[in-house]
Structure formats: structure tokens, C-alpha cells
Design a protein around this motif. Structure first.
Motif, PDB file in Angstrom:
ATOM      1  N   MET A   6       0.617  -1.321  -0.035  1.00  0.00           N
ATOM      2  CA  MET A   6       0.124   0.437  -0.042  1.00  0.00           C
ATOM      3  C   MET A   6       0.657   1.072  -0.016  1.00  0.00           C
ATOM      4  O   MET A   6       0.146   2.361   0.159  1.00  0.00           O
ATOM      5  N   THR A   7       2.471   1.148   0.166  1.00  0.00           N
ATOM      6  CA  THR A   7       2.860   2.021   0.230  1.00  0.00           C
ATOM      7  C   THR A   7       4.429   2.131  -1.178  1.00  0.00           C
ATOM      8  O   THR A   7       4.816   2.376  -0.689  1.00  0.00           O
ATOM      9  N   GLU A   8       3.265   1.776  -2.337  1.00  0.00           N
ATOM     10  CA  GLU A   8       4.499   1.209  -3.427  1.00  0.00           C
ATOM     11  C   GLU A   8       5.490   0.637  -3.053  1.00  0.00           C
ATOM     12  O   GLU A   8       6.329   1.080  -3.725  1.00  0.00           O
ATOM     13  N   GLY A   9       5.349  -0.178  -1.741  1.00  0.00           N
ATOM     14  CA  GLY A   9       6.341  -0.996  -1.772  1.00  0.00           C
ATOM     15  C   GLY A   9       6.455  -2.189  -2.251  1.00  0.00           C
ATOM     16  O   GLY A   9       5.489  -2.367  -3.150  1.00  0.00           O
ATOM     17  N   MET A  10       7.345  -3.535  -2.313  1.00  0.00           N
ATOM     18  CA  MET A  10       7.501  -4.524  -3.472  1.00  0.00           C
ATOM     19  C   MET A  10       7.826  -5.236  -2.386  1.00  0.00           C
ATOM     20  O   MET A  10       8.781  -5.235  -1.743  1.00  0.00           O
ATOM     21  N   SER A  39       9.355   6.956  -0.096  1.00  0.00           N
ATOM     22  CA  SER A  39       8.428   8.537  -0.480  1.00  0.00           C
ATOM     23  C   SER A  39       7.537   7.607  -0.996  1.00  0.00           C
ATOM     24  O   SER A  39       7.607   7.146  -2.111  1.00  0.00           O
ATOM     25  N   ILE A  40       5.913   8.586  -0.385  1.00  0.00           N
ATOM     26  CA  ILE A  40       4.840   8.443  -1.541  1.00  0.00           C
ATOM     27  C   ILE A  40       4.799   9.394  -2.166  1.00  0.00           C
ATOM     28  O   ILE A  40       4.998  10.099  -2.128  1.00  0.00           O
ATOM     29  N   ARG A  80       8.982   9.816   5.419  1.00  0.00           N
ATOM     30  CA  ARG A  80       8.153   9.372   4.121  1.00  0.00           C
ATOM     31  C   ARG A  80       7.902  10.991   3.711  1.00  0.00           C
ATOM     32  O   ARG A  80       6.722  11.905   4.284  1.00  0.00           O
ATOM     33  N   LEU A  81       8.037  11.072   2.572  1.00  0.00           N
ATOM     34  CA  LEU A  81       7.292  12.444   2.156  1.00  0.00           C
ATOM     35  C   LEU A  81       5.899  12.319   1.542  1.00  0.00           C
ATOM     36  O   LEU A  81       6.152  10.861   1.106  1.00  0.00           O
ATOM     37  N   CYS A  90      -3.782  12.196  -4.565  1.00  0.00           N
ATOM     38  CA  CYS A  90      -3.927  11.333  -4.942  1.00  0.00           C
ATOM     39  C   CYS A  90      -2.429  10.110  -3.908  1.00  0.00           C
ATOM     40  O   CYS A  90      -1.948   8.969  -3.743  1.00  0.00           O
ATOM     41  N   GLY A  91      -1.651  11.582  -3.554  1.00  0.00           N
ATOM     42  CA  GLY A  91      -0.341  10.735  -2.596  1.00  0.00           C
ATOM     43  C   GLY A  91      -0.770  11.460  -1.435  1.00  0.00           C
ATOM     44  O   GLY A  91       0.471  11.375  -0.716  1.00  0.00           O
TER      45      GLY A  91
END
Ligand code: SF4
Length: 177
Positions: A6-10, A39-40, A80-81, A90-91
């Protein structure tokens, strides 16, 4: 197996030790070990047809600036930004310790890339609150401003900025439009 966070990680699952080492090696250059590098950011212009600013470019500019000019210890002081290319959010820029939202501003007759910066947003259970705007900043000034902010930060940025807002505003006043 790959899962997207959910935080753009993989997450890459089911690796043995050797495979995990290989993945760590090949992902070194595209990954990061600081909150700032995690950051997101929304997709932004030019892919987003409704947005105002290229939020991905802003994030990459900030990360590149820190990697090239700032020592690791100072870099790790920033949280984290959360970056949105426009107020559509959206960010989710209002929920971060530091959030940015893109705008255009007419400065001396020239349309200029600008981000409004928010601080001290929070989404912890029982402590949730929207961030507070500290003003508009030229996109080109933001990496240096964040560096100055990192220099004065002691401990966790959220706690520091909540208890020392005047110090954050003093640094901001040097860059704010
Ligand atoms: S926040 Fe704005 S620029 Fe970013 S993806 Fe959403 S609509 Fe597009």
C-alpha cells in the motif's frame, strides 16, 4: 511471487537465501534505505491528465539532491514524504509528517512550478489529523529547504515539528513565496 504494498513497496516472496541476496544486489540502485527514499507519490503530470505538477519528477529531484549533497545521517532525519501533483490528493499529502501538493503560480509575470507544503499530518489510530499548510514554495527551492529542515531536526520529525513549529516556520520563511 510478487506482492505490491500500500506504500508503493514491493514484496518478493518464496526466495531462498541465495535468491534473496541476488535480488538485494540488483535492486540496490532502484531501492533505498531511508524513509525519504520510501516516499509516496502520485503518478502526476504528464501521465495524469488532470494534474498540475510532475510529482514524480519532484520526488526524484529531491532524492537525487540528497544522494549527491547530503550525508546519510542527515538524510535519515527526514520522514517519508507524501506528494500529490495537484489538490486532488492522490498522494495523500495531508496525512504525512511532510506533504507536498502541486500548483502553478504567477511570479513576476512568469508561470512557475510551485508546491504547497504541509507538516504534521498523522493517520495513527486515535491521533489522526490533517497536516497544516506552511506555505507555497518554488519547486526548485524545495530540495534545499528540506535539507535545511533536516539539519535542525532532532529525533523523530513529526514530534520535533509538532513541538518546535516555530523553528520549522523560521527555516520556511527563507524560502516561502
Ligand atoms: S493528485 Fe492530481 S496530479 Fe496526482 S494523480 Fe491525482 S489528479 Fe493526478
Amino acid at each position: 511471487m510478487i506482492r505490491i504494498g500500500m506504500t508503493e513497496g514491493m514484496y518478493i516472496l518464496n526466495l531462498n537465501g541465495k535468491e534473496a541476496e541476488k535480488i538485494l544486489e540488483v535492486s540496490k540502485k532502484i531501492s533505498g534505505d531511508s524513509s525519504l527514499e520510501e516516499s509516496i507519490c502520485c503518478i502526476g503530470v504528464p501521465i495524469c491528465q488532470m494534474g498540475i505538477q510532475n510529482s514524480q519528477k519532484m520526488l526524484n529531484t529531491i532524492i537525487d539532491y540528497f544522494r549527491e549533497n547530503v550525508d546519510k545521517e542527515t538524510m535519515h532525519k527526514l520522514p517519508r514524504l507524501y506528494i500529490s501533483g495537484c489538490p486532488n490528493s492522490c498522494g495523500v499529502h495531508q496525512i504525512g509528517s511532510i506533504g507536498l501538493t502541486g500548483k502553478m503560480k504567477n511570479i513576476d509575470g512568469t508561470p512557475t512550478d510551485v508546491f504547497e507544503i504541509y507538516i504534521c499530518g498523522n493517520f495513527e489510530v486515535g491521533k489522526s489529523r490533517l497536516g497544516t499548510s506552511i506555505g507555497d514554495f518554488k519547486a526548485t527551492d524545495i530540495p534545499e529547504f528540506l535539507h535545511e529542515l533536516a539539519k535542525i531536526t532532532e529525533g523523530d520529525f513529526f514530534e520535533f515539528a509538532t513541538n518546535n513549529t516555530e523553528k520549522v516556520l523560521e527555516v520556511a520563511s527563507k524560502y516561502k513565496l
